[in-house]
Scaffold this motif. Structure first.
Motif, PDB file in Angstrom:
ATOM      1  N   GLY A   1       0.792  -1.219   0.000  1.00  0.00           N
ATOM      2  CA  GLY A   1       0.000   0.000   0.000  1.00  0.00           C
ATOM      3  C   GLY A   1       0.830   1.278   0.000  1.00  0.00           C
ATOM      4  O   GLY A   1       0.292   2.365  -0.160  1.00  0.00           O
ATOM      5  N   THR A   2       2.147   1.152   0.174  1.00  0.00           N
ATOM      6  CA  THR A   2       3.023   2.327   0.121  1.00  0.00           C
ATOM      7  C   THR A   2       3.001   2.907  -1.290  1.00  0.00           C
ATOM      8  O   THR A   2       3.055   2.171  -2.271  1.00  0.00           O
ATOM      9  N   THR A   3       2.899   4.234  -1.389  1.00  0.00           N
ATOM     10  CA  THR A   3       2.948   4.870  -2.703  1.00  0.00           C
ATOM     11  C   THR A   3       4.291   5.559  -2.878  1.00  0.00           C
ATOM     12  O   THR A   3       4.871   6.087  -1.927  1.00  0.00           O
ATOM     13  N   GLY A   4       4.787   5.517  -4.106  1.00  0.00           N
ATOM     14  CA  GLY A   4       6.058   6.146  -4.431  1.00  0.00           C
ATOM     15  C   GLY A   4       6.198   6.257  -5.940  1.00  0.00           C
ATOM     16  O   GLY A   4       5.341   5.815  -6.698  1.00  0.00           O
ATOM     17  N   TRP A   5       7.289   6.853  -6.357  1.00  0.00           N
ATOM     18  CA  TRP A   5       7.527   7.144  -7.772  1.00  0.00           C
ATOM     19  C   TRP A   5       8.675   6.305  -8.318  1.00  0.00           C
ATOM     20  O   TRP A   5       9.692   6.126  -7.663  1.00  0.00           O
ATOM     21  N   VAL A   6       8.480   5.803  -9.553  1.00  0.00           N
ATOM     22  CA  VAL A   6       9.509   5.031 -10.261  1.00  0.00           C
ATOM     23  C   VAL A   6       9.570   5.550 -11.693  1.00  0.00           C
ATOM     24  O   VAL A   6       8.524   5.827 -12.302  1.00  0.00           O
ATOM     25  N   HIS A   7      10.791   5.663 -12.243  1.00  0.00           N
ATOM     26  CA  HIS A   7      10.926   6.112 -13.627  1.00  0.00           C
ATOM     27  C   HIS A   7      10.396   5.034 -14.565  1.00  0.00           C
ATOM     28  O   HIS A   7      10.600   3.841 -14.350  1.00  0.00           O
ATOM     29  N   LYS A   8       9.723   5.474 -15.628  1.00  0.00           N
ATOM     30  CA  LYS A   8       9.069   4.590 -16.585  1.00  0.00           C
ATOM     31  C   LYS A   8      10.019   3.576 -17.230  1.00  0.00           C
ATOM     32  O   LYS A   8       9.608   2.473 -17.566  1.00  0.00           O
ATOM     33  N   LYS A   9      11.289   3.934 -17.395  1.00  0.00           N
ATOM     34  CA  LYS A   9      12.212   3.015 -18.084  1.00  0.00           C
ATOM     35  C   LYS A   9      12.515   1.768 -17.249  1.00  0.00           C
ATOM     36  O   LYS A   9      13.054   0.798 -17.765  1.00  0.00           O
ATOM     37  N   TYR A  10      12.152   1.778 -15.973  1.00  0.00           N
ATOM     38  CA  TYR A  10      12.373   0.617 -15.105  1.00  0.00           C
ATOM     39  C   TYR A  10      11.097  -0.174 -14.845  1.00  0.00           C
ATOM     40  O   TYR A  10      11.063  -1.046 -13.986  1.00  0.00           O
ATOM     41  N   LEU A  11      10.047   0.143 -15.579  1.00  0.00           N
ATOM     42  CA  LEU A  11       8.752  -0.515 -15.391  1.00  0.00           C
ATOM     43  C   LEU A  11       8.221  -1.060 -16.704  1.00  0.00           C
ATOM     44  O   LEU A  11       8.564  -0.570 -17.779  1.00  0.00           O
ATOM     45  N   GLU A  12       7.365  -2.050 -16.592  1.00  0.00           N
ATOM     46  CA  GLU A  12       6.656  -2.583 -17.748  1.00  0.00           C
ATOM     47  C   GLU A  12       5.196  -2.728 -17.366  1.00  0.00           C
ATOM     48  O   GLU A  12       4.875  -3.341 -16.353  1.00  0.00           O
ATOM     49  N   GLN A  13       4.328  -2.160 -18.203  1.00  0.00           N
ATOM     50  CA  GLN A  13       2.894  -2.223 -17.915  1.00  0.00           C
ATOM     51  C   GLN A  13       2.322  -3.534 -18.419  1.00  0.00           C
ATOM     52  O   GLN A  13       2.682  -4.019 -19.486  1.00  0.00           O
ATOM     53  N   CYS A  14       1.420  -4.111 -17.635  1.00  0.00           N
ATOM     54  CA  CYS A  14       0.779  -5.344 -18.068  1.00  0.00           C
ATOM     55  C   CYS A  14      -0.163  -5.042 -19.227  1.00  0.00           C
ATOM     56  O   CYS A  14      -0.587  -3.920 -19.422  1.00  0.00           O
ATOM     57  N   VAL A  15      -0.470  -6.060 -19.992  1.00  0.00           N
ATOM     58  CA  VAL A  15      -1.393  -5.948 -21.116  1.00  0.00           C
ATOM     59  C   VAL A  15      -2.390  -7.088 -20.991  1.00  0.00           C
ATOM     60  O   VAL A  15      -2.007  -8.243 -20.844  1.00  0.00           O
ATOM     61  N   TYR A  16      -3.683  -6.764 -21.018  1.00  0.00           N
ATOM     62  CA  TYR A  16      -4.694  -7.812 -20.962  1.00  0.00           C
ATOM     63  C   TYR A  16      -4.641  -8.646 -22.225  1.00  0.00           C
ATOM     64  O   TYR A  16      -4.477  -8.126 -23.316  1.00  0.00           O
ATOM     65  N   MET A  17      -4.786  -9.957 -22.073  1.00  0.00           N
ATOM     66  CA  MET A  17      -4.799 -10.846 -23.232  1.00  0.00           C
ATOM     67  C   MET A  17      -5.920 -11.864 -23.071  1.00  0.00           C
ATOM     68  O   MET A  17      -6.208 -12.293 -21.965  1.00  0.00           O
ATOM     69  N   GLN A  18      -6.496 -12.243 -24.183  1.00  0.00           N
ATOM     70  CA  GLN A  18      -7.460 -13.343 -24.177  1.00  0.00           C
ATOM     71  C   GLN A  18      -6.870 -14.447 -25.010  1.00  0.00           C
ATOM     72  O   GLN A  18      -6.579 -14.264 -26.188  1.00  0.00           O
ATOM     73  N   LEU A  19      -6.655 -15.595 -24.397  1.00  0.00           N
ATOM     74  CA  LEU A  19      -6.074 -16.725 -25.093  1.00  0.00           C
ATOM     75  C   LEU A  19      -7.156 -17.758 -25.377  1.00  0.00           C
ATOM     76  O   LEU A  19      -7.724 -18.318 -24.470  1.00  0.00           O
ATOM     77  N   ASP A  20      -7.425 -17.975 -26.639  1.00  0.00           N
ATOM     78  CA  ASP A  20      -8.430 -18.979 -27.027  1.00  0.00           C
ATOM     79  C   ASP A  20      -7.755 -20.158 -27.648  1.00  0.00           C
ATOM     80  O   ASP A  20      -6.825 -20.104 -28.323  1.00  0.00           O
TER      81      ASP A  20
END
Length: 125
Positions: A106-125
């Motif tokens: 629950g701690t909030t803080g800041w991280v530079h975008k180049k060190y993060l990867e955003q998840c992407v929703y996928m549907q696998l059929d």
């Protein structure tokens, strides 16, 4: 004898690295009535708010620059958070669980975008 073709409706989600949009393509459900019908293409917004750490050891900072103090370290793939804000190339994130280094859930803080990867929703059929 007349041949019938009925295609199965499906959804494919193409995942692209952070910063690019995911696209959603829907296949036509049947081609019997309009054989020249093209598949419909829809733009899908990536609404997944979760970010995973991709850097080996990344500072979670109290503000959106290296001038702010570090709240602790986050480690690659084991630490993640939910985006609660952004400023330029910095993402304000709320930790989903206690970090490996002991930063509380629950701690909030800041991280530079180049060190993060955003998840992407996928549907696998």
């Amino acid at each position: 004898m007349q041949a019938k073709f009925i295609g199965r409706a499906g959804i494919a989600v193409a995942t692209i690295t952070m910063g690019a949009a995911a696209t959603l393509a829907a296949a036509p459900s049947a081609l019997a009535s309009t054989p020249a019908q093209a598949p419909a293409t829809l733009a899908a917004a990536n609404t997944c708010p979760t970010w995973s750490v991709t850097g080996k050891a990344v500072n979670l900072r109290s503000g959106p620059s290296t001038n702010y103090r570090s709240l602790g370290l986050l480690y690659r793939w084991s630490d993640s958070g939910t985006e609660v804000g952004s400023s330029g190339d910095w993402i304000k994130t709320k930790l989903d669980h206690k970090s490996e280094t002991g930063i509380k859930k629950g701690t909030t803080g800041w991280v530079h975008k180049k060190y993060l990867e955003q998840c992407v929703y996928m549907q696998l059929d």
